[in-house]
Design a protein around this motif. Structure first.
Motif, PDB file in Angstrom:
ATOM      1  N   HIS A  94       0.832  -1.208   0.000  1.00 20.32           N
ATOM      2  CA  HIS A  94       0.000   0.000   0.000  1.00 20.32           C
ATOM      3  C   HIS A  94       0.870   1.263   0.000  1.00 20.32           C
ATOM      4  O   HIS A  94       0.862   2.034   0.959  1.00 20.32           O
ATOM      5  N   PRO A  95       1.610   1.490  -1.084  1.00 18.59           N
ATOM      6  CA  PRO A  95       2.554   2.614  -1.108  1.00 18.59           C
ATOM      7  C   PRO A  95       1.892   3.989  -1.027  1.00 18.59           C
ATOM      8  O   PRO A  95       2.558   4.962  -0.677  1.00 18.59           O
ATOM      9  N   ASN A  96       0.609   4.073  -1.313  1.00 19.40           N
ATOM     10  CA  ASN A  96      -0.080   5.363  -1.285  1.00 19.40           C
ATOM     11  C   ASN A  96      -0.962   5.553  -0.057  1.00 19.40           C
ATOM     12  O   ASN A  96      -1.693   6.539   0.050  1.00 19.40           O
ATOM     13  N   GLN A  97      -0.875   4.616   0.880  1.00 18.25           N
ATOM     14  CA  GLN A  97      -1.658   4.695   2.113  1.00 18.25           C
ATOM     15  C   GLN A  97      -0.809   5.301   3.227  1.00 18.25           C
ATOM     16  O   GLN A  97       0.365   4.945   3.379  1.00 18.25           O
ATOM     17  N   GLN A  98      -1.393   6.191   4.005  1.00 18.86           N
ATOM     18  CA  GLN A  98      -0.679   6.767   5.148  1.00 18.86           C
ATOM     19  C   GLN A  98      -0.820   5.847   6.352  1.00 18.86           C
ATOM     20  O   GLN A  98      -1.930   5.461   6.728  1.00 18.86           O
ATOM     21  N   PHE A  99       0.320   5.483   6.955  1.00 18.32           N
ATOM     22  CA  PHE A  99       0.345   4.615   8.126  1.00 18.32           C
ATOM     23  C   PHE A  99       0.963   5.338   9.317  1.00 18.32           C
ATOM     24  O   PHE A  99       1.871   6.162   9.156  1.00 18.32           O
ATOM     25  N   VAL A 100       0.480   4.986  10.509  1.00 21.60           N
ATOM     26  CA  VAL A 100       1.099   5.437  11.757  1.00 21.60           C
ATOM     27  C   VAL A 100       1.341   4.206  12.621  1.00 21.60           C
ATOM     28  O   VAL A 100       0.416   3.429  12.886  1.00 21.60           O
ATOM     29  N   LEU A 101       2.580   4.016  13.033  1.00 23.34           N
ATOM     30  CA  LEU A 101       2.955   2.886  13.880  1.00 23.34           C
ATOM     31  C   LEU A 101       2.749   3.252  15.342  1.00 23.34           C
ATOM     32  O   LEU A 101       3.305   4.234  15.833  1.00 23.34           O
ATOM     33  N   ASP A 102       1.939   2.467  16.046  1.00 25.88           N
ATOM     34  CA  ASP A 102       1.675   2.716  17.463  1.00 25.88           C
ATOM     35  C   ASP A 102       2.765   2.109  18.342  1.00 25.88           C
ATOM     36  O   ASP A 102       3.260   1.006  18.074  1.00 25.88           O
ATOM     37  N   HIS A 103       3.119   2.815  19.403  1.00 28.53           N
ATOM     38  CA  HIS A 103       3.946   2.282  20.489  1.00 28.53           C
ATOM     39  C   HIS A 103       5.289   1.710  20.010  1.00 28.53           C
ATOM     40  O   HIS A 103       5.781   0.723  20.554  1.00 28.53           O
ATOM     41  N   ILE A 104       5.842   2.324  18.974  1.00 31.47           N
ATOM     42  CA  ILE A 104       7.145   1.942  18.392  1.00 31.47           C
ATOM     43  C   ILE A 104       7.266   0.433  18.150  1.00 31.47           C
ATOM     44  O   ILE A 104       8.362  -0.129  18.159  1.00 31.47           O
ATOM     45  N   ALA A 105       6.123  -0.222  17.895  1.00 28.03           N
ATOM     46  CA  ALA A 105       6.069  -1.667  17.598  1.00 28.03           C
ATOM     47  C   ALA A 105       6.431  -2.552  18.791  1.00 28.03           C
ATOM     48  O   ALA A 105       6.848  -3.690  18.635  1.00 28.03           O
ATOM     49  N   LYS A 106       6.265  -2.022  19.976  1.00 29.29           N
ATOM     50  CA  LYS A 106       6.374  -2.796  21.217  1.00 29.29           C
ATOM     51  C   LYS A 106       7.613  -3.704  21.306  1.00 29.29           C
ATOM     52  O   LYS A 106       7.508  -4.934  21.337  1.00 29.29           O
ATOM     53  N   PRO A 107       8.789  -3.098  21.371  1.00 27.43           N
ATOM     54  CA  PRO A 107      10.009  -3.898  21.547  1.00 27.43           C
ATOM     55  C   PRO A 107      10.073  -4.514  22.941  1.00 27.43           C
ATOM     56  O   PRO A 107       9.310  -4.147  23.835  1.00 27.43           O
ATOM     57  N   ARG A 108      11.024  -5.430  23.116  1.00 27.38           N
ATOM     58  CA  ARG A 108      11.150  -6.167  24.391  1.00 27.38           C
ATOM     59  C   ARG A 108      12.023  -5.371  25.371  1.00 27.38           C
ATOM     60  O   ARG A 108      13.124  -5.794  25.751  1.00 27.38           O
ATOM     61  N   ILE A 109      11.494  -4.249  25.785  1.00 26.66           N
ATOM     62  CA  ILE A 109      12.246  -3.357  26.670  1.00 26.66           C
ATOM     63  C   ILE A 109      12.497  -4.010  28.022  1.00 26.66           C
ATOM     64  O   ILE A 109      13.577  -3.845  28.607  1.00 26.66           O
TER      65      ILE A 109
END
Length: 279
Positions: A155-170
């Protein structure tokens, strides 16, 4: 400097819809509504918010939209729609004239099928969003990043927002493979990233600012000031920190940015992505 909080939730608590609130999170087993957030924001510079769905039903979307129409500080909502349904078109048409609906989200992190985000019907629904000027917010765990990159590439023309920095194993102090995958995802310029939800991926009681710093650094390097957004994840964040404390932690991290870059992070990026008009 004004701030737009791009990520928080409301709910009328019940143990069925919110069964994910376990015993460790007992202090948020109660209702949180717009007036509660407004009171929390009273002593901060946050003067606008984007409210995000917490339940996967159209009732949730309608509820959030009704509250947005009643509260000036709510600048828009991220709702839920049945993206994988063959009947998604008429659902999107129903909402197309509601300016409060800025985008939609699905709780992909909760899907048991690791290939869900690549599903044909789901992606057919995603492909319709740009026609309605809606962005899509990506809620995933770190282990879903590789498939998310494949998903975004469809979906190159779709605007995306990633929530919570993709939840790494902090909590485990693990940067990889999250860091490399996040940097790869960030090469797609139609993806922005919310700096939010980090303290609840660490140990609720024992997290430190030093522990979070490497994750902040990766996000800032990967996305740059032009594609990052401030989010609190209130009231979920309350299991690990107070709202004002999270604001202070973030302020310390971005202190090295220029004034213009800080403005982008705190409100200009949000105004652009969520098409926020001053009322």
């Amino acid at each position: 400097m004004k701030i737009i909080d791009t990520h928080h939730h409301y709910w009328n608590y019940n143990p069925v819809d919110f069964d994910w609130i376990d015993d460790e999170m007992a202090n948020i087993r109660k209702s949180f509504l717009p007036n509660d957030l407004k009171q929390t924001l009273a002593e901060t510079n946050v003067n606008g918010v984007i409210s995000v769905q917490a339940r996967q039903c159209l009732e949730e979307t309608d509820w959030l939209l009704s509250m947005a129409a009643e509260h000036d500080f709510m600048k828009g909502i991220i709702g839920w729609v049945p993206l994988a349904s063959p009947e998604i078109q008429p659902v999107l048409e129903k909402y197309q004239n509601n300016s409060w609906l800025k985008g939609v989200r699905h709780v992909v992190q909760g899907e048991p099928d690791p290939e869900f985000i690549l599903g044909k019907q789901f992606n057919a629904g995603i492909s319709k969003l740009k026609d309605f000027d809606l962005l899509y917010e990506i809620l995933i765990f770190e282990h879903q990043l590789a498939n998310t990159i494949k998903f975004v590439d469809q979906h190159p023309n779709q605007q995306f927002v990633l929530d919570h920095i993709a939840k790494p194993r902090i909590k485990d102090n693990l940067l990889q493979p999250w860091a490399n995958l996040l940097k790869e995802l960030a090469k797609r310029e139609n993806v922005s990233c919310k700096i939010s939800g980090m303290v609840t991926e660490a140990s609720y009681k024992n997290w430190t600012e030093a522990q979070l710093k490497p994750y902040f650094d990766v996000v800032l390097e990967a996305f740059g000031a032009e594609r990052i957004l401030f989010g609190s994840d209130w009231p979920v964040c309350l299991v690990a920190t107070e709202y004002k404390n999270w604001l202070a932690v973030v302020a310390g991290v971005i202190d090295k940015l220029s004034e213009n870059e800080k403005e982008l992070f705190y409100f200009k990026n949000a105004e652009k992505l969520y098409q926020i008009l001053n009322k």
